[in-house]
Design a protein around this motif. Structure first.
Motif, mmCIF file in Angstrom:
data_model
loop_
_atom_site.group_PDB
_atom_site.id
_atom_site.type_symbol
_atom_site.label_atom_id
_atom_site.label_comp_id
_atom_site.label_asym_id
_atom_site.label_seq_id
_atom_site.Cartn_x
_atom_site.Cartn_y
_atom_site.Cartn_z
ATOM 1 N N GLY A 144 17.246 18.338 20.134
ATOM 2 C CA GLY A 144 18.499 17.727 19.694
ATOM 3 C C GLY A 144 19.014 18.240 18.370
ATOM 4 N N ALA A 145 18.260 19.137 17.726
ATOM 5 C CA ALA A 145 18.685 19.644 16.421
ATOM 6 C C ALA A 145 19.079 21.117 16.474
ATOM 7 N N ASP A 146 19.046 21.701 17.676
ATOM 8 C CA ASP A 146 19.416 23.113 17.879
ATOM 9 C C ASP A 146 18.523 24.075 17.097
ATOM 10 N N LEU A 147 17.307 23.652 16.812
ATOM 11 C CA LEU A 147 16.365 24.528 16.108
ATOM 12 C C LEU A 147 15.675 25.449 17.112
ATOM 13 N N GLU A 148 15.671 26.735 16.813
ATOM 14 C CA GLU A 148 15.047 27.700 17.704
ATOM 15 C C GLU A 148 13.528 27.680 17.516
ATOM 16 N N THR A 149 12.819 27.648 18.635
ATOM 17 C CA THR A 149 11.359 27.634 18.592
ATOM 18 C C THR A 149 10.799 28.623 19.598
ATOM 19 N N ASN A 150 9.589 29.029 19.349
ATOM 20 C CA ASN A 150 8.772 29.760 20.321
ATOM 21 C C ASN A 150 7.441 29.037 20.342
ATOM 22 N N ARG A 151 6.476 29.511 19.599
ATOM 23 C CA ARG A 151 5.249 28.732 19.391
ATOM 24 C C ARG A 151 5.448 27.700 18.289
ATOM 25 N N GLY A 152 6.293 28.031 17.323
ATOM 26 C CA GLY A 152 6.615 27.122 16.227
ATOM 27 C C GLY A 152 8.096 27.195 15.930
ATOM 28 N N PHE A 153 8.518 26.582 14.822
ATOM 29 C CA PHE A 153 9.897 26.723 14.370
ATOM 30 C C PHE A 153 10.090 28.167 13.902
ATOM 31 N N LEU A 154 10.994 28.893 14.504
ATOM 32 C CA LEU A 154 11.204 30.288 14.140
ATOM 33 C C LEU A 154 11.881 30.388 12.785
ATOM 34 N N VAL A 155 11.290 31.187 11.891
ATOM 35 C CA VAL A 155 11.828 31.344 10.539
ATOM 36 C C VAL A 155 11.925 32.828 10.183
ATOM 37 N N ASN A 156 12.832 33.138 9.251
ATOM 38 C CA ASN A 156 12.956 34.510 8.762
ATOM 39 C C ASN A 156 12.050 34.718 7.563
ATOM 40 N N GLU A 157 12.245 35.826 6.852
ATOM 41 C CA GLU A 157 11.364 36.150 5.727
ATOM 42 C C GLU A 157 11.508 35.175 4.568
ATOM 43 N N PHE A 158 12.588 34.376 4.565
ATOM 44 C CA PHE A 158 12.761 33.366 3.515
ATOM 45 C C PHE A 158 12.309 31.979 4.001
ATOM 46 N N LEU A 159 11.678 31.942 5.158
ATOM 47 C CA LEU A 159 11.182 30.719 5.784
ATOM 48 C C LEU A 159 12.314 29.787 6.197
ATOM 49 N N GLU A 160 13.487 30.368 6.454
ATOM 50 C CA GLU A 160 14.650 29.627 6.930
ATOM 51 C C GLU A 160 14.669 29.593 8.455
ATOM 52 N N THR A 161 15.001 28.450 9.012
ATOM 53 C CA THR A 161 15.231 28.359 10.449
ATOM 54 C C THR A 161 16.641 28.870 10.754
ATOM 55 N N ASN A 162 17.032 28.778 12.008
ATOM 56 C CA ASN A 162 18.379 29.198 12.395
ATOM 57 C C ASN A 162 19.448 28.185 12.018
ATOM 58 N N VAL A 163 19.036 26.998 11.564
ATOM 59 C CA VAL A 163 19.988 25.948 11.175
ATOM 60 C C VAL A 163 20.100 25.923 9.653
ATOM 61 N N SER A 164 21.305 25.913 9.189
ATOM 62 C CA SER A 164 21.558 25.963 7.750
ATOM 63 C C SER A 164 20.817 24.863 6.987
ATOM 64 N N ASP A 165 20.168 25.255 5.886
ATOM 65 C CA ASP A 165 19.490 24.351 4.953
ATOM 66 C C ASP A 165 18.265 23.660 5.547
ATOM 67 N N ILE A 166 17.720 24.200 6.640
ATOM 68 C CA ILE A 166 16.457 23.686 7.201
ATOM 69 C C ILE A 166 15.435 24.817 7.186
ATOM 70 N N PHE A 167 14.254 24.532 6.637
ATOM 71 C CA PHE A 167 13.189 25.510 6.466
ATOM 72 C C PHE A 167 11.912 24.983 7.135
ATOM 73 N N ALA A 168 10.932 25.855 7.305
ATOM 74 C CA ALA A 168 9.645 25.424 7.873
ATOM 75 C C ALA A 168 8.505 26.181 7.209
ATOM 76 N N VAL A 169 7.396 25.475 7.004
ATOM 77 C CA VAL A 169 6.213 26.074 6.381
ATOM 78 C C VAL A 169 4.939 25.561 7.052
ATOM 79 N N GLY A 170 3.864 26.312 6.881
ATOM 80 C CA GLY A 170 2.557 25.878 7.378
ATOM 81 C C GLY A 170 2.363 26.123 8.854
ATOM 82 N N ASP A 171 1.539 25.274 9.470
ATOM 83 C CA ASP A 171 1.155 25.445 10.872
ATOM 84 C C ASP A 171 2.326 25.450 11.836
ATOM 85 N N CYS A 172 3.415 24.766 11.477
ATOM 86 C CA CYS A 172 4.544 24.616 12.410
ATOM 87 C C CYS A 172 5.540 25.757 12.316
#
Length: 449
Positions: free
Chosen positions: A247-275
């Motif tokens: 429901g948040a349009d966050l792209e995932t594969n095994r985890g929340f997909l992030v770029n080299e800045f640990l940003e997800t595909n949704v503006s101002d949402i980031f992910a770190v650690g196991d997820c």
């Protein structure tokens, strides 16, 4: 600016602490598991009676208020990126300017019949520690499914209370998908010699059977054997807890997909650690690295980005550590479960079969690639510096005493490793007699690290 972090494990807390070090932004840590941060690797020692739960908390309770880090013990049901709000389980709504997902991981389940019965669980959360404690009171026999690090920890936990354990491992030796054959066999022998732990190799779970009250009473293996038990530990790996993507349009594969800045595909949402899953992991590395050290390293990097200094996260030299009953384990750098094309191994094992040292290097250049240590401790900073600097294996061998963690109280085996290399290559290297901390400092100074 309000920075909200979902998850108060090592990744979330490292991010919060480093944001506070460099800014006065408002910070809220949200967790439904516990109010205060605690050390997940210490979980087993609480059950074993070596420490109390409060001893696993690195910071006093006043630390959070003093550092203006708000703690909210709540479950987040949904992320609303359009309004930048979180829907909480109690009906409340929490606004954010920037959101960090540090939701960790969950035990794997593979659709086994009976996997949701009472007395069937993993071992990654405070609640699972508490339920394991409760079930142990009337558990006469436990079955653990999976031959990884959590599985052997859980086996040792039950063993500490003299509760017999059957450990099901589908492979032919323990954790041989990660450990080289010699080290895998070493751990297998250690488990087999431990009274009270029944290791079943090449055996898988087929079904868990219930009693009249809906609690596990036995399991059926793929070989048709029924084993009576009152507790089943599911430790066949973990997966990223990325349920909030829905429901948040966050792209995932095994985890929340992030770029080299640990940003997800949704503006101002980031992910770190196991997820978090890196879209472009380093060569030979995985996008998701579900280990404590990764979360600790990601936090300070993300804090810079959150505070207006965009900083790329680069996977550092791989490091992990664990304990297989009485055998400590450390790995630095690239060490596979077999000798790969283009690399050579030096492997030494003590005759008693409970200590070993493995060095991996590139055959063509001689550059050191990795260290695998069983029952021996080496200094992390020295091993990682050698790998980063692409130090030649012969330089490493001659200075191997610099890596020894405690040369005064533990037996040293560096001479034996050098002798092993000489036998393999026909060289006549000698070990420099310098050892200990002073030698380590000298080596690091030479490498300018």
């Amino acid at each position: 600016m309000h920075i909200v972090i979902i998850g108060n494990g090592i990744a979330g807390v490292s991010t919060a602490r480093h944001v506070r070090k460099i800014s006065d932004h408002k910070i809220t840590l949200v967790s439904s598991e516990s109010k205060y941060f605690w050390s997940r690797p210490a979980l087993m020692y609480v059950y074993m009676g070596h420490m109390k739960f409060e001893h696993t908390q690195p910071y006093e309770n006043w630390f959070w208020e003093k550092n203006k880090i708000n703690l909210l013990q709540q479950y987040v049901e949904r992320i609303n990126p359009q309004s930048k709000t979180l829907q909480l389980a109690d009906g409340g709504v929490l606004e954010y300017d920037k959101l960090v997902l540090a939701t960790g991981s969950l035990p794997n389940k593979f659709g086994w019949p009976g996997q949701d019965l009472e007395g069937v669980q993993g071992m990654v959360s405070k609640q699972e520690l508490e339920s394991m404690e409760a079930y142990s009171k009337d558990t006469n026999h436990a079955v653990i499914v999976g031959g990884g690090l959590i599985g052997i920890e859980m086996a040792e936990m039950f063993h500490s209370r003299h509760i017999p354990v059957t450990l099901l491992v589908r492979e032919g030796s323990f954790w041989n998908n990660a450990l080289p054959p010699e080290e895998s066999q070493m751990v297998t022998r250690e488990i087999q010699r431990t009274h009270g732990i029944d290791l079943r190799l090449e055996t898988e779970l087929k079904e868990i059977l219930p009693d009249a009250k809906g609690r596990a009473r036995s399991i059926i293996t793929n070989k048709g054997e029924e084993i009576a038990c009152q507790f089943v530990g599911l430790t066949a790996g973990v997966h990223a807890n990325n349920s909030l993507a829905e429901g948040a349009d966050l792209e995932t594969n095994r985890g929340f997909l992030v770029n080299e800045f640990l940003e997800t595909n949704v503006s101002d949402i980031f992910a770190v650690g196991d997820c978090a899953e890196l879209r472009k992991p380093a060569t030979g590395r995985r996008g998701v690295e579900a280990v404590w050290y990764t979360g600790k390293l990601m936090g300070p990097i993300l804090a810079q980005t959150l505070c207006g200094n965009p900083t790329e996260y680069h996977q550092d030299v791989w490091f992990n550590s664990a304990k297989f009953l009485d055998i400590e384990y450390q790995v630095y750098g690239s060490v596979g479960n077999k000798v790969r094309e283009g690399e050579s191994h030096i492997y030494w094992e003590h005759p008693e079969g409970r200590h070993s040292i493995r060095l991996v290097y590139e055959t063509a250049s001689g550059n050191i690639l990795g260290f695998n240590l069983m029952g021996v401790r080496y200094r992390q900073e020295v091993c990682q510096a050698w790998i980063r600097s692409e130090t030649h294996v012969e330089e490493v061998l001659q200075n191997l005493g610099a890596a020894n963690f405690d040369p005064e109280f533990f037996r040293q085996y560096e001479h034996e490793v050098v002798d092993q290399y000489n036998q393999q290559t026909g060289k006549q290297l000698t070990l420099k007699r310098k050892k200990g901390l002073k030698h380590a400092v000298a080596v690091l100074s030479k490498l300018k690290i």
